[in-house]
Design a protein around this motif. Structure first.
Motif, PDB file in Angstrom:
ATOM      1  N   THR A 385       0.811  -1.223   0.000  1.00  0.00           N
ATOM      2  CA  THR A 385       0.000   0.000   0.000  1.00  0.00           C
ATOM      3  C   THR A 385       0.846   1.275   0.000  1.00  0.00           C
ATOM      4  N   ALA A 386       2.116   1.148   0.320  1.00  0.00           N
ATOM      5  CA  ALA A 386       2.967   2.334   0.496  1.00  0.00           C
ATOM      6  C   ALA A 386       3.548   2.777  -0.847  1.00  0.00           C
ATOM      7  N   LEU A 387       2.672   3.230  -1.734  1.00  0.00           N
ATOM      8  CA  LEU A 387       3.131   3.657  -3.054  1.00  0.00           C
ATOM      9  C   LEU A 387       4.080   4.837  -2.919  1.00  0.00           C
ATOM     10  N   ASN A 388       5.116   4.844  -3.733  1.00  0.00           N
ATOM     11  CA  ASN A 388       6.096   5.944  -3.749  1.00  0.00           C
ATOM     12  C   ASN A 388       6.775   6.202  -2.402  1.00  0.00           C
ATOM     13  N   ALA A 389       6.837   5.188  -1.575  1.00  0.00           N
ATOM     14  CA  ALA A 389       7.526   5.374  -0.292  1.00  0.00           C
ATOM     15  C   ALA A 389       9.017   5.591  -0.541  1.00  0.00           C
ATOM     16  N   ARG A 390       9.640   6.320   0.382  1.00  0.00           N
ATOM     17  CA  ARG A 390      11.076   6.559   0.243  1.00  0.00           C
ATOM     18  C   ARG A 390      11.776   6.329   1.562  1.00  0.00           C
ATOM     19  N   ASN A 391      12.931   5.733   1.485  1.00  0.00           N
ATOM     20  CA  ASN A 391      13.757   5.614   2.694  1.00  0.00           C
ATOM     21  C   ASN A 391      15.201   5.932   2.337  1.00  0.00           C
ATOM     22  N   HIS A 392      15.831   6.655   3.247  1.00  0.00           N
ATOM     23  CA  HIS A 392      17.267   6.850   3.110  1.00  0.00           C
ATOM     24  C   HIS A 392      17.921   6.406   4.409  1.00  0.00           C
ATOM     25  N   THR A 393      18.841   5.481   4.315  1.00  0.00           N
ATOM     26  CA  THR A 393      19.519   4.971   5.496  1.00  0.00           C
ATOM     27  C   THR A 393      21.012   5.197   5.377  1.00  0.00           C
ATOM     28  N   CYS A 394      21.612   5.661   6.454  1.00  0.00           N
ATOM     29  CA  CYS A 394      23.055   5.842   6.456  1.00  0.00           C
ATOM     30  C   CYS A 394      23.540   5.356   7.808  1.00  0.00           C
ATOM     31  N   CYS A 395      24.289   4.247   7.848  1.00  0.00           N
ATOM     32  CA  CYS A 395      24.832   3.878   9.159  1.00  0.00           C
ATOM     33  C   CYS A 395      26.325   3.718   9.085  1.00  0.00           C
ATOM     34  N   ASP A 396      26.980   4.492   9.923  1.00  0.00           N
ATOM     35  CA  ASP A 396      28.433   4.521   9.962  1.00  0.00           C
ATOM     36  C   ASP A 396      28.920   4.024  11.315  1.00  0.00           C
ATOM     37  N   THR A 408      26.697  -4.490  11.681  1.00  0.00           N
ATOM     38  CA  THR A 408      25.537  -3.844  11.083  1.00  0.00           C
ATOM     39  C   THR A 408      24.620  -4.927  10.517  1.00  0.00           C
ATOM     40  N   TYR A 409      23.358  -4.899  10.944  1.00  0.00           N
ATOM     41  CA  TYR A 409      22.380  -5.872  10.438  1.00  0.00           C
ATOM     42  C   TYR A 409      21.194  -5.135   9.829  1.00  0.00           C
ATOM     43  N   PRO A 410      21.309  -4.690   8.604  1.00  0.00           N
ATOM     44  CA  PRO A 410      20.183  -3.998   7.997  1.00  0.00           C
ATOM     45  C   PRO A 410      19.289  -4.966   7.230  1.00  0.00           C
ATOM     46  N   VAL A 411      17.981  -4.756   7.339  1.00  0.00           N
ATOM     47  CA  VAL A 411      17.039  -5.548   6.554  1.00  0.00           C
ATOM     48  C   VAL A 411      16.150  -4.585   5.798  1.00  0.00           C
ATOM     49  N   ILE A 412      15.997  -4.812   4.503  1.00  0.00           N
ATOM     50  CA  ILE A 412      15.108  -3.970   3.720  1.00  0.00           C
ATOM     51  C   ILE A 412      14.116  -4.884   3.004  1.00  0.00           C
ATOM     52  N   GLU A 413      12.821  -4.698   3.268  1.00  0.00           N
ATOM     53  CA  GLU A 413      11.798  -5.504   2.598  1.00  0.00           C
ATOM     54  C   GLU A 413      10.869  -4.571   1.849  1.00  0.00           C
ATOM     55  N   VAL A 414      10.851  -4.692   0.543  1.00  0.00           N
ATOM     56  CA  VAL A 414      10.035  -3.777  -0.248  1.00  0.00           C
ATOM     57  C   VAL A 414       9.022  -4.576  -1.052  1.00  0.00           C
ATOM     58  N   GLU A 415       7.735  -4.231  -0.899  1.00  0.00           N
ATOM     59  CA  GLU A 415       6.694  -4.972  -1.614  1.00  0.00           C
ATOM     60  C   GLU A 415       5.955  -4.112  -2.638  1.00  0.00           C
ATOM     61  N   THR A 416       6.549  -3.016  -3.036  1.00  0.00           N
ATOM     62  CA  THR A 416       5.978  -2.239  -4.130  1.00  0.00           C
ATOM     63  C   THR A 416       7.108  -1.754  -5.019  1.00  0.00           C
ATOM     64  N   SER A 417       6.835  -1.727  -6.326  1.00  0.00           N
ATOM     65  CA  SER A 417       7.911  -1.358  -7.248  1.00  0.00           C
ATOM     66  C   SER A 417       8.109   0.156  -7.304  1.00  0.00           C
ATOM     67  N   THR A 418       7.207   0.913  -6.652  1.00  0.00           N
ATOM     68  CA  THR A 418       7.310   2.368  -6.753  1.00  0.00           C
ATOM     69  C   THR A 418       8.184   2.976  -5.662  1.00  0.00           C
ATOM     70  N   ALA A 419       8.643   2.151  -4.742  1.00  0.00           N
ATOM     71  CA  ALA A 419       9.412   2.688  -3.612  1.00  0.00           C
ATOM     72  C   ALA A 419      10.879   2.901  -3.981  1.00  0.00           C
ATOM     73  N   ILE A 420      11.500   3.853  -3.304  1.00  0.00           N
ATOM     74  CA  ILE A 420      12.938   4.057  -3.478  1.00  0.00           C
ATOM     75  C   ILE A 420      13.597   3.929  -2.109  1.00  0.00           C
ATOM     76  N   THR A 421      14.512   2.987  -1.976  1.00  0.00           N
ATOM     77  CA  THR A 421      15.239   2.899  -0.713  1.00  0.00           C
ATOM     78  C   THR A 421      16.729   2.988  -1.010  1.00  0.00           C
ATOM     79  N   GLU A 422      17.432   3.716  -0.144  1.00  0.00           N
ATOM     80  CA  GLU A 422      18.886   3.847  -0.303  1.00  0.00           C
ATOM     81  C   GLU A 422      19.534   3.436   1.002  1.00  0.00           C
ATOM     82  N   HIS A 423      20.615   2.724   0.901  1.00  0.00           N
ATOM     83  CA  HIS A 423      21.316   2.317   2.115  1.00  0.00           C
ATOM     84  C   HIS A 423      22.811   2.559   1.948  1.00  0.00           C
TER      85      HIS A 423
END
Lengths: 485, 257
Positions: A385-396, A408-423
């Motif tokens: 349902t989260a159309l066009n969702a965006r996430n920006h992650t930066c862990c140093d 560092t244990y990052p998990v990214i689960e994306v269930e829509t093709s419209t989302a943009i996530t950056e890590h």
């Protein structure tokens, strides 16, 4: 004298700086329940607080649920089994009062908080901050109440809120972190003794920062506070949390639950400087900080941000999260986690994108020194349902010395093709090149290290309210003094 | 000069990194008011010398002394050397993210001149004037030190730090490399403002170009970790014309690739 100066003075006083300067014990007569946990203890806690039946039942239900649950062990932390029957679940200073406005507080307690830099009397109060003070199991004072009440803002201890604003509490309590959410949340729901309640009505911008200061004093008690913050439509509040505890050889459990609810267009900024006693160099003593913090962006365009400076506690297990349900809502997580000695921190966040156009930002800075272990654990979940969702992650992560660890244990689960996530993630040893450069300008090794570390943390510290950010920087400097060289 | 304490003197300096000897007995003296240039082919040890003078822990000194203001500074930490009035303009200045230029300069000035002796207001005013002189944009004062700076901006920042910290001896490690002609002119202008009877300067360079702006009274040619030849300004012209080979022959060393 401005607040900033006060803190500077406190923090740089060389006598106080030596080890853990908050490690003193206050001698007060206490009203305690026996150690151990059963339904009678829970009924007794509820009775001491004069709670209505629904609350007692709520606690008992949570307790029954807890009995069926098991302590989680997936985190990257290692400690001997906790005997939950060997903990005192209620301990209160006898003369604490009932969470009033700061008049008539036991002078011994007032002195304690004075020493911690939290004056309770009217004269010395920080002009821009209203404070609720929690000592072991109870709130001892809440300042600025009348001023806030004029705008319809409720800021009081949780015990008091249950008595005076029962309907509001009942409506929201457990609606973000249900009692059965996890082992510690269930335990907290059964035995929580106090905490803060904040309610900001529709359209009101809270004129001062609200703040709770948590102090563990008693030797064998746990602290289980419960904080609930509700910002109605268009409301705004900035909330600050600080914590300290005496230096003791046994481990003490702190299992808190914090729930934030932001309705349409509301904004909640939640800042923490956590400086629980961390144990000594051999890993003896210190607080187990097992905390569940979650915010719910319930309405469209609402916004919740968590900013934390975690510099204390023997073990930290904490993942302040945001459920982004309202369309266009925004969740933020800014974290500095510093570990030294034998501290273990497993901390991070969860951003759960449900509504369309939701945005989240995660900035995590981990610094490990001496023989500590510092792990970032994060999850970004984007539902269909989260159309066009965006996430920006930066862990140093930064390592100081060669006996510490960063994970560092990052998990990214994306269930829509419209989302943009950056890590983005980096791990680096504190750079010899940087150290040499700074030192070549006359700055000694300790100050140079502290300067580089502060620079590393700046993106997080700048999100803290000003006085608090000064305190966080000073605290980090103090901790580094013992970890460098 | 026997009997007086030397201002700056390198005596029989040997240094290595990772078991590889680089400096093999360097001798060099700089007196107050003098500008010295140090040239030499790639790999001759020029940058190593600059770093050893400042105390970079990457290098290990195996023999010799560096006397500054009458003390053997090889015993001192880099920050102590700086507080004594030594300055190194880095060939590759390092970025310190999150620390503003203003904050860094103030921290360094406090260390050099003593906390309490540097009043923030007048100090920042002076820094702004110096930035103006070095034709730097005022906005730099709030930027993170060297973070995202261009090569030329970094070099100007080095000179700004030098003007701020007022060293009595400065070593410039290939400050000119990578600079266009305008930047070179500006950097030289900054350096020349420092030059005076109480200031010693050692300019390490690959090119004669900078020596048209910063006029050295002395030139030393470093080869294979030793000073192979020293001379006056006329030697600069010789090197410019004929390169290093003739010096190498005279010095009696194998040609290095």
């Amino acid at each position: 004298m401005s607040n900033t100066e006060t803190m500077y003075k406190l923090e740089t006083d060389s006598k106080l700086v030596q080890e853990y300067k908050y490690g003193f014990v206050t001698e007060v007569e206490t009203d305690e329940l026996p150690k151990g946990l059963n339904e009678d203890i829970i009924r007794a806690i509820s009775a001491k607080k004069g709670e209505p039946d629904w609350m007692t039942e709520w606690r008992l239900k949570a307790f029954r649920r807890w009995q069926t649950m098991r302590e989680p062990h997936w985190a990257k932390v290692d400690y001997p089994p906790v005997d939950y029957q060997d903990i005192r679940y209620y301990s209160a200073p006898k003369s604490a009062g009932t969470g009033g406005d700061g008049h008539g507080v036991d002078p011994e307690l007032a002195k304690t908080f004075e020493k911690l830099g939290i004056p309770l009397n009217e004269r010395d109060r920080l002009s821009g901050v209203a404070v609720d003070v929690v000592f072991d199991s109870v709130s001892v004072a809440t300042t600025h109440r009348e001023k806030l009440a004029k705008q319809g803002i409720v800021f009081c201890s949780m015990s008091e809120a249950i008595r005076t604003h029962g309907d509001l509490v009942r409506k929201y309590l457990g609606s973000v972190v249900p009692p059965g959410d996890n082992f510690y949340a269930a335990l907290n729901s059964a035995v929580f003794s106090d905490g803060s309640f904040c309610f900001i009505p529709k359209g009101v911008r809270c004129p001062v920062d609200l703040s709770t200061y948590f102090r563990i004093n008693a030797a064998d008690s746990g602290q289980f506070e419960r904080t609930l913050i509700v910002a109605e439509e268009g409301a705004y509040v900035s909330y600050i949390e600080g914590c300290t505890a005496p230096q003791r050889d046994n481990n003490q459990l702190h299992a808190a639950v914090v729930e934030l609810i932001a309705l349409d267009d509301a904004q909640i900024k939640y800042s923490t400087v956590q400086n629980w006693y961390a144990g000594d160099a051999n890993g003896v003593g210190g607080i187990y900080n097992f905390v569940t913090k979650r915010g719910h962006c319930r309405g469209p365009r609402s916004r919740i941000s968590w900013t934390q400076a975690e510099v204390g506690a023997a073990i930290t297990w904490k993942y302040p999260s945001v459920i982004l349900e309202g369309a266009d809502s925004v969740g933020e997580f800014y974290s500095v986690a510093f570990t030294n000695k034998k501290m273990q921190a497993d901390t991070g966040t969860k951003m759960i994108h449900i509504g369309p156009n939701t945005k989240s930002t995660i900035i995590s800075k981990g610094i490990s020194a001496e023989e500590s272990v510092n792990s970032y654990r994060g999850m970004v979940q984007v539902l269909p349902t989260a159309l066009n969702a965006r996430n920006h992650t930066c862990c140093d992560s930064m390592l100081i010395g060669d006996k510490c660890f960063a994970n560092t244990y990052p998990v990214i689960e994306v269930e829509t093709s419209t989302a943009i996530t950056e890590h983005e993630a980096t791990t680096a040893k504190i750079s010899e090149e940087q150290l040499f450069y700074v030192r070549s300008r006359g700055i000694d090794e300790e100050s140079a290290t502290s300067m580089i570390v502060n620079g590393f943390c700046k993106d997080v510290f700048k999100e803290l309210p000003l006085e608090f950010s000064v305190e966080a920087i000073k605290l980090l400097e103090l901790k580094l003094e013992h970890s460098v060289g | 000069m026997s009997g007086t304490t030397p201002f700056f003197e390198i005596r029989n300096l040997h240094a290595k990194t990772e078991d590889k000897p680089i400096l093999k007995g360097v001798n060099l003296t700089v007196n107050p008011g003098e500008t010295h240039a140090l040239m030499g082919p790639n790999g001759s040890g020029k940058s190593t010398l600059a770093n050893v003078i400042m105390g970079n822990p990457v290098y290990e000194v195996t023999d010799g002394e560096v006397i500054f203001q009458g003390q053997n500074i090889l015993e001192m930490d880099p920050d102590e050397r700086a507080r004594l009035g030594l300055f190194l303009a880095f060939q590759y200045p390092v970025a310190i993210p999150g620390i503003s230029v203003a904050k860094f300069l103030k921290g360094a000035a406090d260390a050099r001149f003593g906390q309490g002796n540097v009043k923030t207001g007048p100090f920042l005013k002076q820094v702004r004037e110096d930035m103006d002189y070095l034709e730097m944009d005022k906005s730099f004062i709030n930027r993170s030190l060297n973070d995202g700076f261009s090569g030329g901006e970094k070099k100007r920042m080095e000179i700004l730090q030098m003007l701020t910290l007022k060293p009595s001896l400065a070593v410039m490690d290939e400050t000119d490399s990578g600079l266009d002609i305008d930047a070179l002119r500006i950097v030289s202008k900054g350096v020349n403002r420092m030059v005076g009877p109480d200031f010693g300067l050692l300019v390490i360079t690959h090119y004669e170009r900078i020596l048209q702006y910063i006029k050295p009274g002395f030139l030393h040619v470093l080869m294979d970790g030793q000073v192979a030849m020293s001379g006056g300004p006329e030697l600069v012209k010789e090197v410019e014309k004929s390169g290093y080979d003739w010096i190498r022959e005279k010095f009696g060393k194998e040609v290095l690739v």
